[in-house]
Write an enzyme that holds these catalytic residues in place. Structure first.
Site, PDB file in Angstrom:
ATOM      1  N   ASP A  91      -2.257 -23.092 -11.231  1.00 41.83           N
ATOM      2  CA  ASP A  91      -2.364 -21.913 -10.383  1.00 41.83           C
ATOM      3  C   ASP A  91      -3.680 -21.950  -9.620  1.00 41.83           C
ATOM      4  O   ASP A  91      -4.656 -22.565 -10.060  1.00 41.83           O
ATOM      5  CB  ASP A  91      -2.242 -20.631 -11.204  1.00 41.83           C
ATOM      6  CG  ASP A  91      -3.374 -20.462 -12.208  1.00 41.83           C
ATOM      7  OD1 ASP A  91      -3.617 -21.413 -12.979  1.00 41.83           O
ATOM      8  OD2 ASP A  91      -4.013 -19.391 -12.228  1.00 41.83           O
ATOM      9  N   GLU A 153      -4.588 -19.197 -15.186  1.00 44.64           N
ATOM     10  CA  GLU A 153      -6.029 -19.230 -15.416  1.00 44.64           C
ATOM     11  C   GLU A 153      -6.772 -18.380 -14.392  1.00 44.64           C
ATOM     12  O   GLU A 153      -7.680 -17.623 -14.742  1.00 44.64           O
ATOM     13  CB  GLU A 153      -6.534 -20.679 -15.372  1.00 44.64           C
ATOM     14  CG  GLU A 153      -7.949 -20.857 -15.920  1.00 44.64           C
ATOM     15  CD  GLU A 153      -9.052 -20.568 -14.905  1.00 44.64           C
ATOM     16  OE1 GLU A 153     -10.200 -20.335 -15.330  1.00 44.64           O
ATOM     17  OE2 GLU A 153      -8.753 -20.567 -13.683  1.00 44.64           O
TER      18      GLU A 153
END
Length: 450
Positions: A91, A153
């Site tokens: 991500d 994250e």
């Protein structure tokens, strides 16, 4: 072997670029309010397919408690060999200001020897680093491998942190390569050994039952915004250094330093503006608490009325170094804010989340193997760096696997501008750090076990 391995990795770099271009083209921003969640799923499936092709087994997606998907897989060790966990995340941060990008954020663009695009460094460049190292070794993998690549994250919702403890058996490894950091600068092999923790609070100041006309009541009527400014100003000394009653602000950093002029350039400090605090930049950045006012709620300039504000509030962030308990730091911050309130104003302080600092133990065989690999590739020993930010997963790993060595490394360096417009990566760092990783796996396999 080093020259042969270097040749293999150099030959893989066109593929590394193509892989990174495909990954960057997937806008895997883990925020469904801005980007469709299926893009994160698409990135996860791309990562799973790539690592399966690179020789790992049973590579698949696991849903974590926050709804994101982690890519997990493994390859068993040869008899008697250790196991290494490879971590990264797929991500990415949103582009922020599209107009500030020189080239499209989700299109890999080469310019002046660097590869630009969101995620090229943080953290898709590290995924490609892992893939390049594994492909260069091929079937000659001297250690067991476990893989976890997470998908939330950047959002900070803690999916993988919650997933790890109940799946400790599946993820356990002798050494964990947390590849979400990088080198002090291009060409300086570095492991990050220190992370600051974090605590946030919201402080609200109230002085009146409601706003009143400044012409009729201004002067004696206490201004809540002025009171808040007084309170916030007490958090810093005359040089701008953090000063919170009950919190030590004198720590020193013993690893690699941070040149002040380089820091000014990296942080974009304007000409003539002095840095805040005292001591070395590294002291202030990695070894001491640092307070930041993240935001203030008060009347905006445009549309403001001739009124004395009755309330004002601010969100205050405090970064804390290793050796400082974040809960104790939060209590000190709350007490300081309340004590600093002038004129008897009413003050409420609402604590938010906390995150613990992290310090790696660097005396084990994994660090020795990494240092040997770094010297062979870069011609200089491994340096140790701190990081002002927090990676909560490191503390989860440390609690869950207390006997394992945790190494933070990767392809990021200050010029990458992670989280900012025009993020980029130096392809030479991908090549050299993939070489370091591959050599590390070989040297670690030969290391004496404790």
């Amino acid at each position: 072997m080093t020259d042969e391995l270097a040749g293999r990795i150099a030959a893989l770099m066109p593929r590394a670029k193509a892989d990174l271009a495909e990954l960057v083209a997937i806008p895997s921003v883990a925020d469904p309010r801005q980007y469709p969640p299926e893009k994160c799923r698409q990135a996860a499936e791309w990562v799973a397919a790539a690592f399966g092709e690179a020789g790992l087994r049973d590579v698949h997606l696991e849903e974590t408690p926050d709804g994101s998907h982690a890519v997990v897989g493994h390859r068993p060790p040869p008899p008697g060999a250790p196991t290494v966990l490879l971590y990264s995340h797929y991500d990415v941060q949103p582009p922020l200001d599209d107009a500030a990008w020189t080239s499209p954020p989700f299109e890999l663009t080469e310019r002046e020897g660097r590869w630009y695009g969101r995620g090229t460094a943080d953290c898709k460049g590290n995924i490609v680093m892992h893939l390049t190292a594994l492909r260069a070794l091929g079937d000659d993998l001297p250690v067991g491998i476990k893989l976890v690549v997470e998908g939330s994250e950047e959002q900070g919702t803690g999916g993988l942190e919650a997933y790890v403890p109940p799946h400790a058996g599946e993820l356990h490894a002798d050494a964990l390569l947390v590849c979400d950091t990088g080198n002090a600068s291009v060409g300086v092999p570095t492991a990050t050994t220190s992370l600051r923790g974090l605590t946030n609070v919201v402080v609200t100041v109230a002085t009146l039952k409601g706003d009143v006309h400044s012409g009729m009541f201004g002067g004696p009527a206490p201004d809540a915004l002025a009171a808040l400014i007084r309170v916030l100003d007490t958090l810093r000394d005359a040089e701008g250094g953090t000063r919170i009653d009950g919190l030590d602000s004198t720590g020193g950093w013993s690893g690699v330093g941070y040149d002040e002029q380089q820091f000014r350039t990296d942080a974009g400090v304007l000409d003539g503006v002095r840095l805040t605090g005292s001591g070395s930049v590294a002291d202030r950045l990695w070894a001491r608490p640092a307070v930041t006012v993240l935001g203030i709620d008060c009347p905006p300039v445009v549309g403001s009325a001739a009124a004395v504000p009755a309330t004002a509030r601010a969100r205050v962030s405090l970064r804390v170094p290793p050796g400082t308990d974040p809960h104790a730091a939060q209590e000190a911050l709350v007490a300081h804010l309340k004590t600093a309130a002038p004129w008897g104003v009413h003050v409420e302080v609402a604590p938010e989340s906390t995150g613990s600092p992290f310090r790696a133990a660097t005396g084990g065989p994994a660090y020795a193997a990494l240092d040997k690999a770094a010297q062979e590739v870069y011609g200089r020993p491994l340096s140790f760096l701190g990081q002002g930010g927090s990676i909560p997963l490191c503390n989860v790993f440390a609690r869950t696997f207390p006997e394992s060595e945790i190494i933070l490394m990767g392809v990021e360096e200050p010029r990458c501008l992670i989280h900012a417009p025009n993020e980029s990566v130096d392809p030479g760092e991908i090549e050299h750090m993939a070489h370091v990783e591959a050599l590390f796996l070989k040297h670690y396999a030969d290391s004496p076990r404790p």
